[in-house]
Design an enzyme around this catalytic site. Structure first.
Site, PDB file in Angstrom:
ATOM      1  N   ASP A 171     -29.334  59.695  28.899  1.00  0.00           N
ATOM      2  CA  ASP A 171     -27.946  59.320  28.655  1.00  0.00           C
ATOM      3  C   ASP A 171     -27.310  58.685  29.885  1.00  0.00           C
ATOM      4  O   ASP A 171     -27.800  58.821  31.010  1.00  0.00           O
ATOM      5  CB  ASP A 171     -27.122  60.562  28.288  1.00  0.00           C
ATOM      6  CG  ASP A 171     -27.381  61.056  26.885  1.00  0.00           C
ATOM      7  OD1 ASP A 171     -28.315  60.561  26.232  1.00  0.00           O
ATOM      8  OD2 ASP A 171     -26.643  61.958  26.432  1.00  0.00           O
ATOM      9  N   ASP A 172     -26.178  58.009  29.648  1.00  0.00           N
ATOM     10  CA  ASP A 172     -25.200  57.600  30.672  1.00  0.00           C
ATOM     11  C   ASP A 172     -25.541  56.330  31.424  1.00  0.00           C
ATOM     12  O   ASP A 172     -24.825  55.961  32.351  1.00  0.00           O
ATOM     13  CB  ASP A 172     -24.929  58.720  31.683  1.00  0.00           C
ATOM     14  CG  ASP A 172     -24.237  59.914  31.061  1.00  0.00           C
ATOM     15  OD1 ASP A 172     -23.788  59.797  29.909  1.00  0.00           O
ATOM     16  OD2 ASP A 172     -24.164  60.967  31.716  1.00  0.00           O
ATOM     17  N   HIS A 227     -23.450  55.392  23.507  1.00  0.00           N
ATOM     18  CA  HIS A 227     -22.983  56.676  24.051  1.00  0.00           C
ATOM     19  C   HIS A 227     -21.488  56.607  24.377  1.00  0.00           C
ATOM     20  O   HIS A 227     -21.021  57.295  25.278  1.00  0.00           O
ATOM     21  CB  HIS A 227     -23.811  57.051  25.285  1.00  0.00           C
ATOM     22  CG  HIS A 227     -23.708  58.488  25.698  1.00  0.00           C
ATOM     23  ND1 HIS A 227     -23.739  59.540  24.796  1.00  0.00           N
ATOM     24  CD2 HIS A 227     -23.583  59.061  26.929  1.00  0.00           C
ATOM     25  CE1 HIS A 227     -23.646  60.680  25.452  1.00  0.00           C
ATOM     26  NE2 HIS A 227     -23.532  60.417  26.747  1.00  0.00           N
ATOM     27  N   HIS A 231     -16.930  57.972  27.462  1.00  0.00           N
ATOM     28  CA  HIS A 231     -17.507  59.319  27.512  1.00  0.00           C
ATOM     29  C   HIS A 231     -16.495  60.443  27.264  1.00  0.00           C
ATOM     30  O   HIS A 231     -16.483  61.460  27.971  1.00  0.00           O
ATOM     31  CB  HIS A 231     -18.212  59.546  28.851  1.00  0.00           C
ATOM     32  CG  HIS A 231     -19.330  60.546  28.792  1.00  0.00           C
ATOM     33  ND1 HIS A 231     -19.119  61.906  28.902  1.00  0.00           N
ATOM     34  CD2 HIS A 231     -20.665  60.390  28.654  1.00  0.00           C
ATOM     35  CE1 HIS A 231     -20.282  62.544  28.830  1.00  0.00           C
ATOM     36  NE2 HIS A 231     -21.238  61.629  28.667  1.00  0.00           N
ATOM     37  N   TYR A 268     -21.428  65.088  25.295  1.00  0.00           N
ATOM     38  CA  TYR A 268     -21.409  66.553  25.230  1.00  0.00           C
ATOM     39  C   TYR A 268     -21.932  67.081  23.893  1.00  0.00           C
ATOM     40  O   TYR A 268     -21.856  68.280  23.624  1.00  0.00           O
ATOM     41  CB  TYR A 268     -19.991  67.119  25.460  1.00  0.00           C
ATOM     42  CG  TYR A 268     -19.213  66.431  26.544  1.00  0.00           C
ATOM     43  CD1 TYR A 268     -19.570  66.570  27.881  1.00  0.00           C
ATOM     44  CD2 TYR A 268     -18.130  65.606  26.228  1.00  0.00           C
ATOM     45  CE1 TYR A 268     -18.856  65.915  28.884  1.00  0.00           C
ATOM     46  CE2 TYR A 268     -17.412  64.952  27.211  1.00  0.00           C
ATOM     47  CZ  TYR A 268     -17.781  65.111  28.543  1.00  0.00           C
ATOM     48  OH  TYR A 268     -17.078  64.464  29.530  1.00  0.00           O
ATOM     49  N   HIS A 337     -30.721  62.583  31.793  1.00  0.00           N
ATOM     50  CA  HIS A 337     -29.717  61.601  32.197  1.00  0.00           C
ATOM     51  C   HIS A 337     -30.242  60.687  33.297  1.00  0.00           C
ATOM     52  O   HIS A 337     -30.989  61.130  34.165  1.00  0.00           O
ATOM     53  CB  HIS A 337     -28.453  62.298  32.712  1.00  0.00           C
ATOM     54  CG  HIS A 337     -27.738  63.115  31.688  1.00  0.00           C
ATOM     55  ND1 HIS A 337     -28.175  64.369  31.311  1.00  0.00           N
ATOM     56  CD2 HIS A 337     -26.629  62.856  30.950  1.00  0.00           C
ATOM     57  CE1 HIS A 337     -27.349  64.851  30.382  1.00  0.00           C
ATOM     58  NE2 HIS A 337     -26.411  63.955  30.152  1.00  0.00           N
TER      59      HIS A 337
END
Length: 456
Positions: A171-172, A227, A231, A268, A337
């Site tokens: 992710d991210d 994503h 966020h 999350y 991540h």
């Protein structure tokens, strides 16, 4: 454990999917939708509101194939991209723009449950006080629910169905830095050296800030998913704000890489049936996880105070359980991540050992999803490593969604582009006894979710 009466409805849902007859449509009509006559789940269509987005130059046009496929590594090239017209990065995007309003007006809001907008504090922590313990909204943050209480909303993809599969996700991203010591192309170069593909869940704000990294990921054969733009905890956002978070990220990915993705992951894991329904109508399947490394919480930029030794222990236990045979219920989708030096270093440390114990694949491969984008030229490997042929359909048609069987290959297939009846039956057989494990249900219903999302 789940009682037999609940299993009967599960089997019925599984077999309903198996009964869908699929016909690829060679058409130029923009109103064509997928066939869901056997289900109350609304059909997905290729997002009409992204059809005029013109991708920038420099992108590959198909998945890298063949033993001599060129996977780029090394310094990232300079990409000519301007972010003018996009919202401010890492800020909640406005909902009043003409582009966002066009998407809002295109959705059928009668199919979106009226779940309340949740409250979150300044740190993004959600308030759950007073929430109904029966979990009427399938709120993941409150109960871990991945199977909607609403028949018109498909279950989430949460675990690979086959024991021994490790669905690799990060992710991210994408992130770059002048030093380049850990940010891209570091992780992508490492994955290339390991001959490993992954599912990458991208922050829209990062895509427009690091377009060359996003293009590299597509060229390397990774699966790109949404994503969100900034966020947030998505259940704390209004309906319009949910649309904006998803829309701008989808647009950024398409303009930078040329692909219209069909998958997303809520930050999350925060999702409920209201948010799921909006995402589904926007052409996105919700992808969660069943194993969490907590790597984001290690000391590092944007991280926390979790000891790296604790994260090491997670990997050690997962590998040991697989090797000693106690990990024998389902495969896994694992959350990691590309956030900072700590998370990237941890990923590179453990991947070779994970590869020795598990069959490591992108999350979509363990579900036999060969086309994770609405563009049909990108055909990814399925579970056996083969790549199905692309279907010659109009890019404006929802029939451009997939050419692969969304469940494990079998000798009984409804059509060349359809659902494997034997594969669905096999998933249903796991639910044919009086009691089964929750993991088996998750895996079986995950197959249903993917089938509903990706069949033609």
């Amino acid at each position: 454990m789940v009682r037999h009466t609940s299993i009967q409805s599960t089997i019925a849902l599984l077999m309903a999917v198996a009964s869908i007859t699929v016909n690829a449509q060679n058409t130029t009509s923009t109103s064509t939708t997928t066939s869901t006559s056997s289900s109350s789940i609304p059909a997905q269509v290729s997002p009409e509101w992204l059809k005029d987005v013109v991708p920038i130059a420099g992108n590959v046009k198909e998945y890298p194939s063949g033993t001599n496929a060129s996977i780029p590594t090394g310094p990232l090239p300079t990409v000519n991209f301007t972010a003018s017209g996009y919202p401010e990065g890492w800020k909640s995007p406005p909902t009043t723009s003409a582009e966002v309003q066009a998407v809002i007006n295109a959705l059928d809001w009668s199919k979106v449950p009226g779940s309340p907008v949740r409250k979150a504090d300044s740190k993004g922590d959600l308030t759950m006080t007073g929430y109904d313990s029966s979990d009427p909204d399938c709120w993941w943050s409150a109960t871990g629910c991945v199977t909607s209480k609403n028949a018109s909303i498909p279950p989430d993809v949460a675990a690979c169905p086959t024991v021994g599969d490790w669905g690799l996700t990060y992710d991210d991203g994408p992130l770059t830095s002048d030093a380049g010591t850990w940010a891209e192309p570091n992780l992508y170069d490492f994955l290339a050296k390991q001959n490993q593909k992954a599912g990458l869940f991208y922050i829209g704000s990062n895509v427009i800030a690091a377009p060359a990294a996003a293009q590299r990921a597509l060229a390397d054969g990774h699966t790109l998913c949404v994503h969100t733009w900034s966020h947030p905890a998505m259940t704390s956002q209004s309906n319009e704000a949910v649309v904006a978070e998803l829309y701008w990220t989808m647009k950024a990915i398409k303009e930078v890489t040329g692909v219209t993705t069909k998958c997303w992951r809520p930050p999350y894991g925060d999702v409920d049936d209201r948010v799921r329904a909006i995402a589904w109508q926007m052409g996105l399947t919700t992808v969660l996880w069943d194993e969490d490394t907590d790597d984001w919480n290690m000391p590092g930029d944007g991280g926390g105070n979790l000891s790296p030794e604790t994260v090491d222990g997670y990997f050690e236990n997962w590998i040991a359980a697989r090797k000693n045979g106690t990990d024998n219920q389902t495969g896994h989708i694992v959350l990691q991540h590309e956030l900072n030096n700590a998370t990237v270093s941890m990923a590179e440390k453990w991947l070779p050992q994970v590869q020795q114990a598990f069959n490591v694949v992108p999350w979509n491969q363990c579900f036999n999803i060969s086309q994770p984008y609405w563009e049909t030229s990108f055909v990814y490997p399925i579970a056996d490593g083969s790549r199905p042929a692309a279907t010659a359909v109009s890019s404006s048609s929802a029939a451009a969604s997939s050419t692969s069987n969304p469940v494990k290959p079998s000798t009984s297939v409804i059509s060349s582009n359809g659902v494997s009846a034997a594969g669905i039956a096999a998933a249903a057989s796991a639910a044919s006894c009086n009691t089964i494990t929750s993991g088996s249900i998750t895996a079986a219903l995950g197959m249903v979710a993917v089938a509903a999302a990706y069949i033609l």
